[in-house]
Enzyme design. Structure first.
Site, mmCIF file in Angstrom:
data_model
loop_
_atom_site.group_PDB
_atom_site.id
_atom_site.type_symbol
_atom_site.label_atom_id
_atom_site.label_comp_id
_atom_site.label_asym_id
_atom_site.label_seq_id
_atom_site.Cartn_x
_atom_site.Cartn_y
_atom_site.Cartn_z
ATOM 1 N N SER A 64 1.591 9.343 41.977
ATOM 2 C CA SER A 64 0.622 9.866 42.947
ATOM 3 C C SER A 64 -0.278 8.753 43.478
ATOM 4 C CB SER A 64 -0.260 10.936 42.308
ATOM 5 O OG SER A 64 0.520 11.981 41.774
HETATM 6 N N1 SAH Z 1 1.600 12.332 37.180
HETATM 7 C C1 SAH Z 1 2.665 11.490 37.674
HETATM 8 C C2 SAH Z 1 3.164 11.964 39.021
HETATM 9 C C3 SAH Z 1 4.615 12.260 38.923
HETATM 10 S S1 SAH Z 1 5.324 13.198 40.251
HETATM 11 C C4 SAH Z 1 2.242 10.031 37.710
HETATM 12 O O1 SAH Z 1 1.071 9.739 37.467
HETATM 13 O O2 SAH Z 1 3.092 9.170 37.935
HETATM 14 C C5 SAH Z 1 5.503 14.786 39.484
HETATM 15 C C6 SAH Z 1 6.360 14.847 38.264
HETATM 16 O O3 SAH Z 1 6.468 16.233 37.914
HETATM 17 C C7 SAH Z 1 7.791 14.350 38.453
HETATM 18 O O4 SAH Z 1 8.051 13.334 37.537
HETATM 19 C C8 SAH Z 1 8.645 15.599 38.186
HETATM 20 O O5 SAH Z 1 9.876 15.317 37.533
HETATM 21 C C9 SAH Z 1 7.730 16.421 37.295
HETATM 22 N N2 SAH Z 1 8.027 17.852 37.240
HETATM 23 C C10 SAH Z 1 8.382 18.679 38.241
HETATM 24 N N3 SAH Z 1 8.585 19.938 37.766
HETATM 25 C C11 SAH Z 1 8.332 19.890 36.423
HETATM 26 C C12 SAH Z 1 8.382 20.854 35.361
HETATM 27 N N4 SAH Z 1 8.756 22.120 35.563
HETATM 28 N N5 SAH Z 1 8.064 20.441 34.115
HETATM 29 C C13 SAH Z 1 7.714 19.172 33.858
HETATM 30 N N6 SAH Z 1 7.648 18.209 34.811
HETATM 31 C C14 SAH Z 1 7.967 18.563 36.083
#
Ligand code: SAH
Length: 213
Positions: A64
């Site tokens: 993000s």
């Molecule tokens: N917080 C992260 C942002 C990652 S983007 C950072 O700081 O880098 C969002 C993430 O949510 C992705 O890696 C995606 O695989 C995960 N995601 C999406 N649906 C999900 C679910 N049902 N359970 C766990 N993770 C999930």
């Protein structure tokens, strides 16, 4: 891990940018000022790591934008040592920010490679207060509930009931809801069977998907 004066200077600039954009929570700003973001990115993006931008990570996901990390973290209004659940570990950056803010962090990721890389990163950084799980975040983490805060970092089509149920009374769920773009909702559990919803503006996230990979 290499963190030099140039990175530190760039981080000070990033913190100044976030202040200008309206972030005022000192705990969040201090954490972002301390945490090397470049080590969470592919080497190719290192030069831009302290710009206020999202970047691609493995498994077609994104880290993000720092403003979004700061905004969501601020909405939790955490006190030291409180328990926070993050859904969507991704690179691990957001979880690390919450940990440096003094929270006890639990984080869930559905993609195994991302989960494993982030776990190693927490070890390398000495962030022993973070517990990482390879799970489907739709279900939350019932065995560790209730949480003072739950932070979702993927765009959900609707608010998963399990997450609302895993808040303590007074606890806050910060979740972007919508399909193409999302509204940042903050849902506060005001009583055992009562939740209050606030709208904190428009954002864009990768999708919240069911199951694990
Ligand atoms: N917080 C992260 C942002 C990652 S983007 C950072 O700081 O880098 C969002 C993430 O949510 C992705 O890696 C995606 O695989 C995960 N995601 C999406 N649906 C999900 C679910 N049902 N359970 C766990 N993770 C999930």
């Amino acid at each position: 891990m290499q963190d030099n004066y140039k990175h530190q200077g760039q981080r000070r600039q990033l913190v100044a940018t976030l202040r200008k954009k309206g972030i005022s929570n000192e705990g969040v700003l201090q954490a972002i000022g301390r945490l090397p973001r470049h080590i969470f990115l592919e080497k190719a993006f290192e030069e831009w790591a302290y710009q206020d931008k999202p970047f691609p990570i493995d498994c077609e996901q994104t880290i993000s934008q720092p403003y979004t990390v700061a905004f969501q973290s601020s909405l939790l209004e955490l006190e030291a040592r409180q328990k926070v659940l993050e859904i969507g570990t991704g690179s691990g950056y957001q979880a690390a920010v919450l940990s440096l803010m003094g929270a006890r962090v639990f984080t869930i990721e559905r993609h195994k490679p991302l989960h494993l890389t982030a776990k190693q990163m927490f070890r390398d950084l000495g962030l022993h207060g973070i517990r990482a799980y390879h799970r489907d975040g739709y279900k939350g983490l019932p065995e560790m509930a209730p949480f003072a805060g739950i932070l979702v970092t993927a765009g959900a089509p609707e608010v998963p009931t399990a997450l609302k149920e895993q808040l303590q009374i007074g606890g806050k769920l910060v979740i972007p809801v919508g399909t193409d773009d999302q509204r940042m909702l903050r849902i506060i559990r005001v009583a055992e069977d009562q939740w209050k919803t606030e709208d904190h503006g428009s954002f864009r996230f990768v999708p919240f998907l069911p199951g694990t990979e």
